[in-house]
Design an enzyme around this catalytic site. Structure first.
Site, PDB file in Angstrom:
ATOM      1  N   GLY A 146       0.837  -1.212   0.000  1.00 43.59           N
ATOM      2  CA  GLY A 146       0.000   0.000   0.000  1.00 43.59           C
ATOM      3  C   GLY A 146       0.861   1.247   0.000  1.00 43.59           C
ATOM      4  O   GLY A 146       0.548   2.241   0.651  1.00 43.59           O
ATOM      5  N   ALA A 147       1.970   1.177  -0.766  1.00 38.53           N
ATOM      6  CA  ALA A 147       3.014   2.217  -0.672  1.00 38.53           C
ATOM      7  C   ALA A 147       2.729   3.450  -1.518  1.00 38.53           C
ATOM      8  O   ALA A 147       3.441   4.436  -1.416  1.00 38.53           O
ATOM      9  CB  ALA A 147       4.355   1.621  -1.107  1.00 38.53           C
ATOM     10  N   SER A 148       1.680   3.410  -2.354  1.00 42.43           N
ATOM     11  CA  SER A 148       1.597   4.485  -3.342  1.00 42.43           C
ATOM     12  C   SER A 148       0.869   5.720  -2.853  1.00 42.43           C
ATOM     13  O   SER A 148       0.886   6.754  -3.512  1.00 42.43           O
ATOM     14  CB  SER A 148       0.995   3.964  -4.649  1.00 42.43           C
ATOM     15  OG  SER A 148      -0.338   3.669  -4.458  1.00 42.43           O
ATOM     16  N   ARG A 149       0.199   5.619  -1.691  1.00 37.38           N
ATOM     17  CA  ARG A 149      -0.389   6.863  -1.178  1.00 37.38           C
ATOM     18  C   ARG A 149      -0.559   6.807   0.336  1.00 37.38           C
ATOM     19  O   ARG A 149      -0.285   5.785   0.961  1.00 37.38           O
ATOM     20  CB  ARG A 149      -1.710   7.182  -1.875  1.00 37.38           C
ATOM     21  CG  ARG A 149      -2.802   6.168  -1.666  1.00 37.38           C
ATOM     22  CD  ARG A 149      -3.929   6.505  -2.638  1.00 37.38           C
ATOM     23  NE  ARG A 149      -5.049   5.593  -2.520  1.00 37.38           N
ATOM     24  CZ  ARG A 149      -6.080   5.798  -1.720  1.00 37.38           C
ATOM     25  NH1 ARG A 149      -6.134   6.851  -0.952  1.00 37.38           N
ATOM     26  NH2 ARG A 149      -7.076   4.922  -1.684  1.00 37.38           N
ATOM     27  N   ASN A 208       1.202  -2.542   5.422  1.00 34.25           N
ATOM     28  CA  ASN A 208       0.451  -1.292   5.565  1.00 34.25           C
ATOM     29  C   ASN A 208      -0.856  -1.284   4.769  1.00 34.25           C
ATOM     30  O   ASN A 208      -1.788  -0.570   5.135  1.00 34.25           O
ATOM     31  CB  ASN A 208       1.348  -0.122   5.121  1.00 34.25           C
ATOM     32  CG  ASN A 208       0.564   1.150   4.885  1.00 34.25           C
ATOM     33  OD1 ASN A 208       0.227   1.865   5.823  1.00 34.25           O
ATOM     34  ND2 ASN A 208       0.242   1.444   3.626  1.00 34.25           N
ATOM     35  N   SER A 265      -4.301  -0.307  14.293  1.00 34.13           N
ATOM     36  CA  SER A 265      -5.098   0.920  14.479  1.00 34.13           C
ATOM     37  C   SER A 265      -5.524   1.019  15.933  1.00 34.13           C
ATOM     38  O   SER A 265      -5.732  -0.010  16.595  1.00 34.13           O
ATOM     39  CB  SER A 265      -6.342   0.882  13.593  1.00 34.13           C
ATOM     40  OG  SER A 265      -7.209   1.942  13.951  1.00 34.13           O
ATOM     41  N   TYR A 306     -13.422  -3.912  10.544  1.00 36.02           N
ATOM     42  CA  TYR A 306     -12.106  -3.252  10.562  1.00 36.02           C
ATOM     43  C   TYR A 306     -11.419  -3.460  11.924  1.00 36.02           C
ATOM     44  O   TYR A 306     -10.228  -3.811  11.983  1.00 36.02           O
ATOM     45  CB  TYR A 306     -12.312  -1.759  10.277  1.00 36.02           C
ATOM     46  CG  TYR A 306     -11.039  -0.948  10.189  1.00 36.02           C
ATOM     47  CD1 TYR A 306     -10.223  -1.017   9.057  1.00 36.02           C
ATOM     48  CD2 TYR A 306     -10.667  -0.086  11.219  1.00 36.02           C
ATOM     49  CE1 TYR A 306      -9.055  -0.260   8.976  1.00 36.02           C
ATOM     50  CE2 TYR A 306      -9.519   0.678  11.135  1.00 36.02           C
ATOM     51  CZ  TYR A 306      -8.711   0.595  10.007  1.00 36.02           C
ATOM     52  OH  TYR A 306      -7.565   1.345   9.921  1.00 36.02           O
ATOM     53  N   ALA A 311     -11.968  -5.835  14.131  1.00 36.54           N
ATOM     54  CA  ALA A 311     -11.603  -7.247  14.287  1.00 36.54           C
ATOM     55  C   ALA A 311     -10.329  -7.545  13.500  1.00 36.54           C
ATOM     56  O   ALA A 311      -9.440  -8.260  13.969  1.00 36.54           O
ATOM     57  CB  ALA A 311     -12.742  -8.146  13.822  1.00 36.54           C
ATOM     58  N   LYS A 327      -7.908  -5.467  12.748  1.00 37.91           N
ATOM     59  CA  LYS A 327      -6.741  -4.820  13.363  1.00 37.91           C
ATOM     60  C   LYS A 327      -6.390  -5.475  14.705  1.00 37.91           C
ATOM     61  O   LYS A 327      -5.201  -5.566  15.054  1.00 37.91           O
ATOM     62  CB  LYS A 327      -6.989  -3.316  13.517  1.00 37.91           C
ATOM     63  CG  LYS A 327      -7.147  -2.575  12.186  1.00 37.91           C
ATOM     64  CD  LYS A 327      -5.891  -2.658  11.327  1.00 37.91           C
ATOM     65  CE  LYS A 327      -5.971  -1.791  10.089  1.00 37.91           C
ATOM     66  NZ  LYS A 327      -4.742  -1.838   9.285  1.00 37.91           N
ATOM     67  N   ILE A 387      -5.514  10.002  11.854  1.00 35.99           N
ATOM     68  CA  ILE A 387      -4.410  10.568  11.073  1.00 35.99           C
ATOM     69  C   ILE A 387      -4.966  11.428   9.936  1.00 35.99           C
ATOM     70  O   ILE A 387      -5.966  11.070   9.307  1.00 35.99           O
ATOM     71  CB  ILE A 387      -3.541   9.419  10.483  1.00 35.99           C
ATOM     72  CG1 ILE A 387      -3.060   8.481  11.610  1.00 35.99           C
ATOM     73  CG2 ILE A 387      -2.364   9.960   9.677  1.00 35.99           C
ATOM     74  CD1 ILE A 387      -2.277   9.137  12.730  1.00 35.99           C
TER      75      ILE A 387
END
Ligand code: NAP
Length: 245
Positions: free
Chosen positions: A11-14, A88, A140, A153, A155, A157, A186
């Protein structure tokens, strides 16, 4: 600091993944940027290279074992090793539990939890032989405290935190540390779109009285990827301005 180390970031592009990649690159790490979309991956890799990093992109879906195996193969082919893995990539499909669709449950658990499992299994094969590795899972705050409307979500994390601790115990003898970073609220494209009143209400729940930045998370990841954290494993590092302690 991770100078000369090879880091795979999903998930590095944004968003947070991009900030993590830039921060690791600024410390001298070589970047293998994994993301699901060709155009955004190419764009991010060009940005990392423009910032002076050695970087390649691998387009792939973290929920598919074949894509994940290819991601590790490409990293080893290009740079000979994998020192750092940052799990990520993550998604949300929010909804109240009574109305939550099976697909929304499955999609979130697949990307956020199964994706981290598949990437870890593939990267550990290399790290184990190297007798060196740093795995960092992006969890998270809501995986620690729960949140109405985000059962899938939360569960996923919370599961990621369990995965972190189990892998930390299993991989320690190979000198591979496994830790999690648990971000609070964030500043991202998503929170930017919120009305000012909602942002103020969110900030009011945070002792440090502001939302976090992607760089706040990236700084924590750089530390956990570095030699300075060599004796830390199985830890969940909260980066949440004090909203949960
Ligand atoms: P983001 O901006 O949505 O970025 C996530 C990236 O992951 C996107 O580039 C996305 O690609 C990619 N991705 C999604 N599914 C994928 C898959 N199956 N395979 C490969 N890549 C995939 O998210 P973010 O806000 O930066 O969040 C990053 C991480 O931090 C997530 O794990 C999130 O749960 C966690 N987190 C975020 C916050 C926050 O406030 N933002 C708070 C706590 C935790 P596409 O967009 O092309 O689908």
């Amino acid at each position: 600091m991770p100078k000369g180390k090879v880091a795979v970031i999903t998930g590095a592009s944004r968003g947070i993944g991009k900030s993590i990649s830039l921060a690791l690159a600024a410390q001298g790490a070589t970047i293998v940027a994994v993301d699901i979309d060709q155009a955004t991956t190419d764009g991010a890799v060009a940005e990392f290279q423009a910032a002076g990093a050695k970087a390649i992109g691998v387009v792939g879906n973290v929920t598919l074992a074949a894509d994940v195996e290819r991601m590790v193969e490409k990293a080893v082919e290009a740079f000979g090793r994998v020192d750092i893995l940052v799990n990520n990539a993550g998604i949300t499909r929010d909804g109240l539990i009574m109305r939550m669709k099976d697909d929304d449950w499955d999609a979130v658990l697949n990307v956020n939890l199964k994706g981290a499992f598949l990437c870890t299994r593939a990267a550990f094969k290399v790290m184990s032989k190297q007798r060196y590795g740093r795995i960092i899972n992006i969890a998270s705050v809501v995986g620690q405290m729960g949140n109405a409307g985000q059962a899938n979500y939360c569960a996923s994390k919370a599961g990621l935190i369990g995965l972190t601790k189990s892998n930390a115990r299993e991989m320690a003898k190979r000198n591979v540390t496994v830790n999690a970073v648990a971000p609070g609220f964030i500043e991202t494209a998503m929170t930017d779109a919120l009305p000012e009143k909602v942002r103020q209400e969110l900030a009011a729940q945070i002792p440090l009285e502001r939302l976090g930045s992607a760089d706040d998370i990236a700084n924590a990841v750089v530390f956990l990827a570095s030699e300075s954290s060599a004796y830390i494993t199985g830890h969940v590092l909260s980066v949440n301005g004090g909203m949960y302690m």
